[in-house]
Design a protein around this motif. Sequence first.
Motif, mmCIF file in Angstrom:
data_model
loop_
_atom_site.group_PDB
_atom_site.id
_atom_site.type_symbol
_atom_site.label_atom_id
_atom_site.label_comp_id
_atom_site.label_asym_id
_atom_site.label_seq_id
_atom_site.Cartn_x
_atom_site.Cartn_y
_atom_site.Cartn_z
ATOM 1 N N THR A 48 42.420 45.081 36.939
ATOM 2 C CA THR A 48 41.957 44.038 36.039
ATOM 3 C C THR A 48 42.906 43.030 35.744
ATOM 4 O OG1 THR A 48 40.408 45.756 34.962
ATOM 5 C CG2 THR A 48 40.692 43.822 33.723
ATOM 6 N N TYR A 49 44.069 43.434 35.603
ATOM 7 C CA TYR A 49 45.199 42.464 35.441
ATOM 8 C C TYR A 49 45.180 41.456 36.730
ATOM 9 C CZ TYR A 49 49.851 40.510 34.943
ATOM 10 O OH TYR A 49 50.963 39.846 34.810
ATOM 11 N N LEU A 50 45.226 41.843 37.745
ATOM 12 C CA LEU A 50 45.291 40.866 39.116
ATOM 13 C C LEU A 50 44.073 40.411 39.071
ATOM 14 C CD1 LEU A 50 46.480 43.555 41.834
ATOM 15 C CD2 LEU A 50 47.795 41.577 40.685
ATOM 16 N N ASN A 51 42.861 40.662 38.397
ATOM 17 C CA ASN A 51 41.691 39.923 38.572
ATOM 18 C C ASN A 51 41.865 39.082 37.642
ATOM 19 O OD1 ASN A 51 40.328 41.357 40.680
ATOM 20 N ND2 ASN A 51 39.545 42.950 39.350
ATOM 21 N N SER A 52 42.348 39.279 36.596
ATOM 22 C CA SER A 52 42.395 38.156 35.488
ATOM 23 C C SER A 52 43.369 36.872 35.772
ATOM 24 C CB SER A 52 42.833 38.734 34.174
ATOM 25 O OG SER A 52 42.060 40.020 33.739
ATOM 26 N N LEU A 53 44.324 37.276 36.648
ATOM 27 C CA LEU A 53 45.277 36.488 36.969
ATOM 28 C C LEU A 53 44.566 35.385 38.128
ATOM 29 C CD1 LEU A 53 48.595 38.256 37.325
ATOM 30 C CD2 LEU A 53 48.004 36.705 35.521
ATOM 31 N N ALA A 54 43.835 36.221 38.800
ATOM 32 C CA ALA A 54 42.897 35.372 39.723
ATOM 33 C C ALA A 54 41.764 34.277 39.146
ATOM 34 C CB ALA A 54 42.247 36.489 40.891
ATOM 35 N N SER A 77 33.207 39.783 34.729
ATOM 36 C CA SER A 77 33.201 41.186 34.764
ATOM 37 C C SER A 77 34.629 41.467 33.990
ATOM 38 C CB SER A 77 33.546 41.618 36.119
ATOM 39 O OG SER A 77 34.331 40.858 37.075
ATOM 40 N N VAL A 78 35.904 40.606 34.230
ATOM 41 C CA VAL A 78 37.116 40.878 33.524
ATOM 42 C C VAL A 78 36.854 40.737 31.825
ATOM 43 C CG1 VAL A 78 38.433 40.340 35.590
ATOM 44 C CG2 VAL A 78 37.988 38.512 33.597
ATOM 45 N N MET A 79 35.816 40.079 31.419
ATOM 46 C CA MET A 79 35.780 40.039 29.953
ATOM 47 C C MET A 79 34.894 41.126 29.543
ATOM 48 S SD MET A 79 37.251 37.384 29.604
ATOM 49 C CE MET A 79 37.832 35.765 30.445
ATOM 50 N N GLN A 83 32.453 46.600 33.101
ATOM 51 C CA GLN A 83 32.125 46.329 34.519
ATOM 52 C C GLN A 83 33.286 46.522 35.115
ATOM 53 O OE1 GLN A 83 30.209 42.435 34.038
ATOM 54 N NE2 GLN A 83 28.234 43.133 33.779
ATOM 55 N N ALA A 84 34.611 45.899 34.543
ATOM 56 C CA ALA A 84 35.812 46.031 35.214
ATOM 57 C C ALA A 84 36.219 47.518 35.595
ATOM 58 C CB ALA A 84 36.736 45.284 34.314
ATOM 59 N N ASN A 85 35.550 48.435 34.604
ATOM 60 C CA ASN A 85 35.877 49.681 35.199
ATOM 61 C C ASN A 85 35.354 50.571 36.352
ATOM 62 O OD1 ASN A 85 37.739 51.820 33.644
ATOM 63 N ND2 ASN A 85 35.821 52.909 33.001
ATOM 64 N N TYR A 86 34.516 49.764 36.917
ATOM 65 C CA TYR A 86 33.787 50.510 38.025
ATOM 66 C C TYR A 86 33.748 49.533 39.241
ATOM 67 C CZ TYR A 86 31.734 53.332 34.114
ATOM 68 O OH TYR A 86 31.518 54.093 33.254
ATOM 69 N N LEU A 87 33.858 48.203 39.253
ATOM 70 C CA LEU A 87 34.209 47.351 40.259
ATOM 71 C C LEU A 87 34.861 46.527 40.466
ATOM 72 C CD1 LEU A 87 30.033 46.337 40.392
ATOM 73 C CD2 LEU A 87 31.053 48.103 41.652
ATOM 74 N N ASP A 88 35.680 46.283 41.756
ATOM 75 C CA ASP A 88 36.743 45.476 41.907
ATOM 76 C C ASP A 88 36.057 44.063 41.933
ATOM 77 O OD1 ASP A 88 38.774 46.862 41.350
ATOM 78 O OD2 ASP A 88 38.905 47.992 43.479
ATOM 79 N N GLY A 89 36.927 42.928 41.575
ATOM 80 C CA GLY A 89 36.714 41.590 42.120
ATOM 81 C C GLY A 89 36.162 40.958 40.556
ATOM 82 N N VAL A 90 36.143 39.745 40.723
ATOM 83 C CA VAL A 90 35.345 39.033 39.322
ATOM 84 C C VAL A 90 34.083 38.587 39.719
ATOM 85 C CG1 VAL A 90 35.966 37.052 37.642
ATOM 86 C CG2 VAL A 90 37.901 38.186 38.789
ATOM 87 N N PHE A 91 33.005 39.097 39.135
ATOM 88 C CA PHE A 91 31.792 38.834 39.391
ATOM 89 C C PHE A 91 31.067 38.242 37.994
ATOM 90 C CE2 PHE A 91 32.131 43.171 39.019
ATOM 91 C CZ PHE A 91 31.242 43.711 37.800
ATOM 92 N N ASN A 92 29.983 37.683 38.096
ATOM 93 C CA ASN A 92 29.068 37.242 37.096
ATOM 94 C C ASN A 92 29.880 36.065 36.735
ATOM 95 O OD1 ASN A 92 26.793 38.799 37.391
ATOM 96 N ND2 ASN A 92 27.547 40.211 35.977
ATOM 97 N N LEU A 103 37.803 37.958 44.718
ATOM 98 C CA LEU A 103 38.245 39.072 45.314
ATOM 99 C C LEU A 103 39.637 38.825 45.637
ATOM 100 C CD1 LEU A 103 35.596 39.357 48.202
ATOM 101 C CD2 LEU A 103 35.509 40.574 45.940
ATOM 102 N N THR A 104 40.330 39.873 45.119
ATOM 103 C CA THR A 104 42.008 40.059 45.178
ATOM 104 C C THR A 104 42.316 41.232 45.736
ATOM 105 O OG1 THR A 104 44.191 39.523 44.328
ATOM 106 C CG2 THR A 104 42.402 40.343 42.846
ATOM 107 N N ASN A 105 43.191 41.156 46.599
ATOM 108 C CA ASN A 105 43.823 42.617 47.153
ATOM 109 C C ASN A 105 45.235 42.444 47.027
ATOM 110 O OD1 ASN A 105 41.401 44.126 47.678
ATOM 111 N ND2 ASN A 105 41.161 42.991 49.533
#
Length: 223
Positions: A48-54, A77-79, A83-92, A103-105
């Motif tokens: 979630t930290y990485l997704n938030s930075l993205a 999702s990061v908000m 949602q952030a607990n189950y799926l990777d990425g920033v969606f919606n 998407l970030t890896n």
Amino acid sequence: NNNNIETDSLLLDFESFSEAGIELSPSQIDRAVELSDRLENPERQWRTYLNSLALFGFETWLQSRHNDLEIEMDNCSVMQPSQANYLDGVFNLKVGKYKICLLTNGVAIDEFITIDRALIDLPEYAAHFYLLIDVIEEQEEVKLNSFSRYDEIIERQQTANLVADSDWTYQLPLAWFEHQPDDLLLYLRCIESDQIQLRAVKTTTEDISAQLEPLLPQLRSGV
């Protein structure tokens, strides 16, 4: 020697990355920490930290190019910890009329991009555009890597008979993505969102939900 040549090449690549990188502000980093701290599982906190930075890097990039493109982040999702607990990425995430999935890896160096099946197959999570973002958290910067349209992913997926792995992820070839992220702006400004139809693929929401239910304890534990 060859080692010095390889090292010099890596340094040049990193310098090029740094020059093109989007610098993150201290307030953005603090906000990313705050959002990640709402999750209990350490692995999910990191993702979630990485997704938030993205997300914040994408917001900065978008605002620096076209202030008239409105970004809606409140429901992404990061908000939403559930949602952030189950799926990777920033969606919606929405930009104008379009749904965007980030998407970030970390830094994308592989030939494939890992994406949760639900982010493509379920219409409530699917996006018009999927954007891969490299995050260099040590340098406090991000870089837009590449993007692809939903309809093009679906067409290639069907042509290649691509199926999900046992962990409910797809491995999408990086070659399926366009490596000029600025071209995304042309799509956002010049085409209508109904030209990219979002729909369930090969299965229904009920089918996936029924199959996903037994896996929820495992997903919650982060195993």
